[in-house]
Design a protein around this motif. Sequence first.
Motif, PDB file in Angstrom:
ATOM      1  N   ILE A 117       6.646   6.278   3.418  1.00  0.00           N
ATOM      2  CA  ILE A 117       6.322   5.365   2.448  1.00  0.00           C
ATOM      3  C   ILE A 117       5.059   5.995   1.365  1.00  0.00           C
ATOM      4  N   HIS A 118       6.799   5.866   0.271  1.00  0.00           N
ATOM      5  CA  HIS A 118       5.431   6.459  -1.199  1.00  0.00           C
ATOM      6  C   HIS A 118       4.967   5.548  -1.832  1.00  0.00           C
ATOM      7  N   VAL A 119       3.819   5.340  -2.184  1.00  0.00           N
ATOM      8  CA  VAL A 119       2.971   3.965  -3.410  1.00  0.00           C
ATOM      9  C   VAL A 119       2.115   4.545  -4.215  1.00  0.00           C
ATOM     10  N   GLU A 120       2.514   3.508  -5.294  1.00  0.00           N
ATOM     11  CA  GLU A 120       1.892   4.345  -6.459  1.00  0.00           C
ATOM     12  C   GLU A 120       0.826   3.792  -6.528  1.00  0.00           C
ATOM     13  N   ILE A 121      -1.099   4.189  -6.501  1.00  0.00           N
ATOM     14  CA  ILE A 121      -1.371   2.956  -6.799  1.00  0.00           C
ATOM     15  C   ILE A 121      -2.559   3.923  -7.976  1.00  0.00           C
ATOM     16  N   ALA A 165       8.072   2.165  10.595  1.00  0.00           N
ATOM     17  CA  ALA A 165       7.825   3.196  10.070  1.00  0.00           C
ATOM     18  C   ALA A 165       6.342   3.865  10.720  1.00  0.00           C
ATOM     19  N   ALA A 166       6.188   3.343  12.503  1.00  0.00           N
ATOM     20  CA  ALA A 166       5.330   3.934  13.275  1.00  0.00           C
ATOM     21  C   ALA A 166       4.595   5.242  12.993  1.00  0.00           C
ATOM     22  N   HIS A 167       6.159   6.077  12.634  1.00  0.00           N
ATOM     23  CA  HIS A 167       5.432   8.064  12.519  1.00  0.00           C
ATOM     24  C   HIS A 167       5.655   8.268  11.020  1.00  0.00           C
ATOM     25  N   ALA A 168       5.597   6.970  10.355  1.00  0.00           N
ATOM     26  CA  ALA A 168       5.533   7.590   8.384  1.00  0.00           C
ATOM     27  C   ALA A 168       4.333   8.079   8.087  1.00  0.00           C
ATOM     28  N   ARG A 169       5.327   8.910   7.294  1.00  0.00           N
ATOM     29  CA  ARG A 169       4.052   9.390   6.333  1.00  0.00           C
ATOM     30  C   ARG A 169       3.602   8.194   5.182  1.00  0.00           C
ATOM     31  N   LEU A 170       2.274   8.216   4.524  1.00  0.00           N
ATOM     32  CA  LEU A 170       2.165   7.700   3.453  1.00  0.00           C
ATOM     33  C   LEU A 170       1.859   8.309   2.684  1.00  0.00           C
ATOM     34  N   GLU A 171       2.855   8.688   1.363  1.00  0.00           N
ATOM     35  CA  GLU A 171       2.447   9.367   0.017  1.00  0.00           C
ATOM     36  C   GLU A 171       1.857   8.665  -0.682  1.00  0.00           C
ATOM     37  N   VAL A 172       0.520   8.753  -1.062  1.00  0.00           N
ATOM     38  CA  VAL A 172       0.324   8.439  -2.139  1.00  0.00           C
ATOM     39  C   VAL A 172      -0.053   9.174  -3.952  1.00  0.00           C
ATOM     40  N   THR A 173       0.351   8.406  -4.737  1.00  0.00           N
ATOM     41  CA  THR A 173       0.320   8.880  -6.027  1.00  0.00           C
ATOM     42  C   THR A 173      -1.011   8.293  -7.062  1.00  0.00           C
ATOM     43  N   TYR A 174      -1.878   9.168  -7.431  1.00  0.00           N
ATOM     44  CA  TYR A 174      -2.928   8.190  -7.880  1.00  0.00           C
ATOM     45  C   TYR A 174      -2.536   8.179 -10.007  1.00  0.00           C
ATOM     46  N   LEU A 175      -2.336   7.428 -10.185  1.00  0.00           N
ATOM     47  CA  LEU A 175      -2.051   7.270 -11.775  1.00  0.00           C
ATOM     48  C   LEU A 175      -3.261   6.902 -12.421  1.00  0.00           C
ATOM     49  N   PRO A 176      -3.624   7.808 -13.204  1.00  0.00           N
ATOM     50  CA  PRO A 176      -4.314   7.486 -14.108  1.00  0.00           C
ATOM     51  C   PRO A 176      -4.895   6.173 -15.246  1.00  0.00           C
ATOM     52  N   ALA A 177      -5.897   5.244 -14.811  1.00  0.00           N
ATOM     53  CA  ALA A 177      -6.290   4.568 -16.678  1.00  0.00           C
ATOM     54  C   ALA A 177      -5.461   4.672 -17.361  1.00  0.00           C
ATOM     55  N   ILE A 178      -4.945   4.209 -18.740  1.00  0.00           N
ATOM     56  CA  ILE A 178      -4.372   4.404 -19.417  1.00  0.00           C
ATOM     57  C   ILE A 178      -4.458   2.738 -20.754  1.00  0.00           C
ATOM     58  N   ALA A 179      -5.015   3.314 -21.630  1.00  0.00           N
ATOM     59  CA  ALA A 179      -5.697   1.744 -22.263  1.00  0.00           C
ATOM     60  C   ALA A 179      -4.802   2.449 -23.594  1.00  0.00           C
TER      61      ALA A 179
END
Length: 115
Positions: free
Chosen positions: A29-33, A57-71
């Motif tokens: 599961i790819h998520v963007e935070i 999803a019991a064996h799923a990996r969690l792939e997190v992309t952290y997005l920088p804060a932009i103003a």
Amino acid sequence: MHEFGLAVSMVDLAVEAARKEGAERIEAIHVEIGALAGVVPEALEFAFGGAREGTMAAHARLEVTYLPAIAYCATCQSEFELDNRFGIAVCPRCDTPSADLRQGREMHVSHLEVT
Ligand SMILES: [Zn+2]
């Protein structure tokens, strides 16, 4: 600790999407935070480990992309990256404060890897 609720809804969303595709298993599961979403990465990883149990999803990996804060600075008409976690945006070029946040508070599942 709201990460657990967050992890549960991410898994729910992923399972629902994977079912629609007729998948049997979720591999990742790819998520963007966003940097200002208030999510503690370690807490999310930990919560995900619990939330995925007993689901497809019991064996799923969690792939997190952290997005920088932009103003956005209206004076310079350009975007800049916030260098703090508090959402206080002050343009590094002209020192004007900005309340126009363009990125940084989002949290979403971007895509899934399924089989
Ligand atoms: Zn500026």
